[in-house]
Design a protein around this motif. Sequence first.
Motif, PDB file in Angstrom:
ATOM      1  N   GLY A  51      20.824   9.515  46.864  1.00 33.41           N
ATOM      2  CA  GLY A  51      19.707  10.445  46.945  1.00 33.41           C
ATOM      3  C   GLY A  51      18.367   9.767  47.128  1.00 33.41           C
ATOM      4  N   GLY A  52      18.331   8.452  47.373  1.00 37.62           N
ATOM      5  CA  GLY A  52      17.081   7.738  47.577  1.00 37.62           C
ATOM      6  C   GLY A  52      16.246   7.610  46.323  1.00 37.62           C
ATOM      7  N   LYS A  53      16.853   7.728  45.158  1.00 33.27           N
ATOM      8  CA  LYS A  53      16.114   7.632  43.906  1.00 33.27           C
ATOM      9  C   LYS A  53      15.623   6.209  43.699  1.00 33.27           C
ATOM     10  N   GLU A  54      14.700   6.054  42.759  1.00 31.60           N
ATOM     11  CA  GLU A  54      14.128   4.740  42.495  1.00 31.60           C
ATOM     12  C   GLU A  54      15.050   3.846  41.683  1.00 31.60           C
ATOM     13  N   GLY A  55      16.022   4.393  41.029  1.00 35.75           N
ATOM     14  CA  GLY A  55      16.927   3.603  40.229  1.00 35.75           C
ATOM     15  C   GLY A  55      17.947   4.484  39.557  1.00 35.75           C
ATOM     16  N   GLN A  56      18.851   3.885  38.859  1.00 33.64           N
ATOM     17  CA  GLN A  56      19.897   4.637  38.172  1.00 33.64           C
ATOM     18  C   GLN A  56      19.396   5.062  36.797  1.00 33.64           C
ATOM     19  N   LEU A  57      19.731   6.246  36.409  1.00 32.48           N
ATOM     20  CA  LEU A  57      19.406   6.740  35.085  1.00 32.48           C
ATOM     21  C   LEU A  57      20.610   6.537  34.171  1.00 32.48           C
ATOM     22  N   PRO A  58      20.382   6.322  32.879  1.00 38.26           N
ATOM     23  CA  PRO A  58      21.527   6.201  31.978  1.00 38.26           C
ATOM     24  C   PRO A  58      22.277   7.530  31.890  1.00 38.26           C
ATOM     25  N   ALA A  59      23.522   7.446  31.513  1.00 45.38           N
ATOM     26  CA  ALA A  59      24.341   8.650  31.383  1.00 45.38           C
ATOM     27  C   ALA A  59      23.744   9.560  30.321  1.00 45.38           C
ATOM     28  N   LYS A  60      23.848  10.844  30.545  1.00 40.12           N
ATOM     29  CA  LYS A  60      23.296  11.820  29.611  1.00 40.12           C
ATOM     30  C   LYS A  60      23.979  11.681  28.246  1.00 40.12           C
ATOM     31  N   GLY A  61      23.182  11.619  27.198  1.00 43.76           N
ATOM     32  CA  GLY A  61      23.718  11.494  25.848  1.00 43.76           C
ATOM     33  C   GLY A  61      24.039  10.060  25.443  1.00 43.76           C
ATOM     34  N   SER A  62      23.778   9.082  26.319  1.00 48.32           N
ATOM     35  CA  SER A  62      24.080   7.696  25.961  1.00 48.32           C
ATOM     36  C   SER A  62      23.029   7.165  24.995  1.00 48.32           C
ATOM     37  N   ILE A  63      23.417   6.203  24.205  1.00 48.94           N
ATOM     38  CA  ILE A  63      22.555   5.618  23.187  1.00 48.94           C
ATOM     39  C   ILE A  63      22.462   4.125  23.445  1.00 48.94           C
ATOM     40  N   PRO A  64      21.263   3.560  23.455  1.00 49.55           N
ATOM     41  CA  PRO A  64      21.141   2.118  23.678  1.00 49.55           C
ATOM     42  C   PRO A  64      21.891   1.325  22.609  1.00 49.55           C
ATOM     43  N   ARG A  65      22.407   0.193  23.005  1.00 56.03           N
ATOM     44  CA  ARG A  65      23.151  -0.668  22.091  1.00 56.03           C
ATOM     45  C   ARG A  65      22.270  -1.066  20.912  1.00 56.03           C
ATOM     46  N   PHE A  67      21.047   0.865  18.617  1.00 59.85           N
ATOM     47  CA  PHE A  67      20.164   1.935  18.173  1.00 59.85           C
ATOM     48  C   PHE A  67      20.967   2.974  17.403  1.00 59.85           C
ATOM     49  N   THR A  68      20.451   3.389  16.284  1.00 58.16           N
ATOM     50  CA  THR A  68      21.078   4.450  15.505  1.00 58.16           C
ATOM     51  C   THR A  68      20.179   5.670  15.573  1.00 58.16           C
ATOM     52  N   PRO A  69      20.667   6.793  16.067  1.00 61.06           N
ATOM     53  CA  PRO A  69      19.803   7.969  16.180  1.00 61.06           C
ATOM     54  C   PRO A  69      19.390   8.505  14.809  1.00 61.06           C
ATOM     55  N   TYR A  70      18.215   9.079  14.774  1.00 63.02           N
ATOM     56  CA  TYR A  70      17.680   9.681  13.551  1.00 63.02           C
ATOM     57  C   TYR A  70      17.807  11.189  13.702  1.00 63.02           C
ATOM     58  N   GLU A  71      18.556  11.817  12.823  1.00 57.90           N
ATOM     59  CA  GLU A  71      18.953  13.222  12.988  1.00 57.90           C
ATOM     60  C   GLU A  71      17.861  14.227  12.657  1.00 57.90           C
ATOM     61  N   TYR A  72      16.851  13.833  11.908  1.00 58.95           N
ATOM     62  CA  TYR A  72      15.850  14.796  11.444  1.00 58.95           C
ATOM     63  C   TYR A  72      14.718  14.900  12.456  1.00 58.95           C
ATOM     64  N   GLU A  73      14.314  16.126  12.750  1.00 57.93           N
ATOM     65  CA  GLU A  73      13.272  16.331  13.746  1.00 57.93           C
ATOM     66  C   GLU A  73      11.886  16.118  13.142  1.00 57.93           C
ATOM     67  N   ASN A  74      10.916  15.937  14.012  1.00 59.87           N
ATOM     68  CA  ASN A  74       9.543  15.707  13.600  1.00 59.87           C
ATOM     69  C   ASN A  74       8.853  17.047  13.353  1.00 59.87           C
ATOM     70  N   SER A  75       9.117  17.623  12.201  1.00 58.90           N
ATOM     71  CA  SER A  75       8.516  18.898  11.823  1.00 58.90           C
ATOM     72  C   SER A  75       8.472  18.984  10.303  1.00 58.90           C
ATOM     73  N   THR A  76       7.809  20.005   9.805  1.00 61.48           N
ATOM     74  CA  THR A  76       7.760  20.216   8.353  1.00 61.48           C
ATOM     75  C   THR A  76       9.153  20.466   7.803  1.00 61.48           C
TER      76      THR A  76
END
Length: 181
Positions: A51-65, A67-76
Amino acid sequence: MKALSKIALLAVASASLTACFNKSEPNYQYMPNMYEPVPYETYQESAAFPGGKEGQLPAKGSIPRGFTPYEYENSTEGLELAKANLKSPLAPEAIDLERGKQLFTIYCAICHGDKGDGKGNLVKREKFLGVPNYKDRAVTEGSIFHVITYGLNAMGSHANQLSQEERWQVTHYVMKLRSEL
């Protein structure tokens, strides 16, 4: 006679191979892409990507090596959930209060003070007002970690300066300071 025919055959073969040589033009190349690479600019469009894109995007839902995701959102609500449910994942032998003190001194003491009393140098110089004393607040491990991760009010996030493990070290040191006040 056989030797003479072999020498003649060798001379004819070498002459035929070198007869097409032209110094002004490149000769036939076995793998031309090895000799003449196609340079790509960093952010240019390229036929190498679909598609002439500038580069490859990581797979949807992938997590960098690492890295541990933080489950709590930034809200009260996220802060309240973290305050009620979030506990330190560090094993008791992995808690290093000396390291937590070093990190606290670097990142937190300028506002919160060395004792966690809310009287750091910036507060004394009236650059920031209303920095809380840890004794006055109902804080838990989870709420401290959440605030270090996302920030709260005038305090910014420290997630880009401190890894998760370092934030937990600071959290344990803050809990120690709170018990001493």
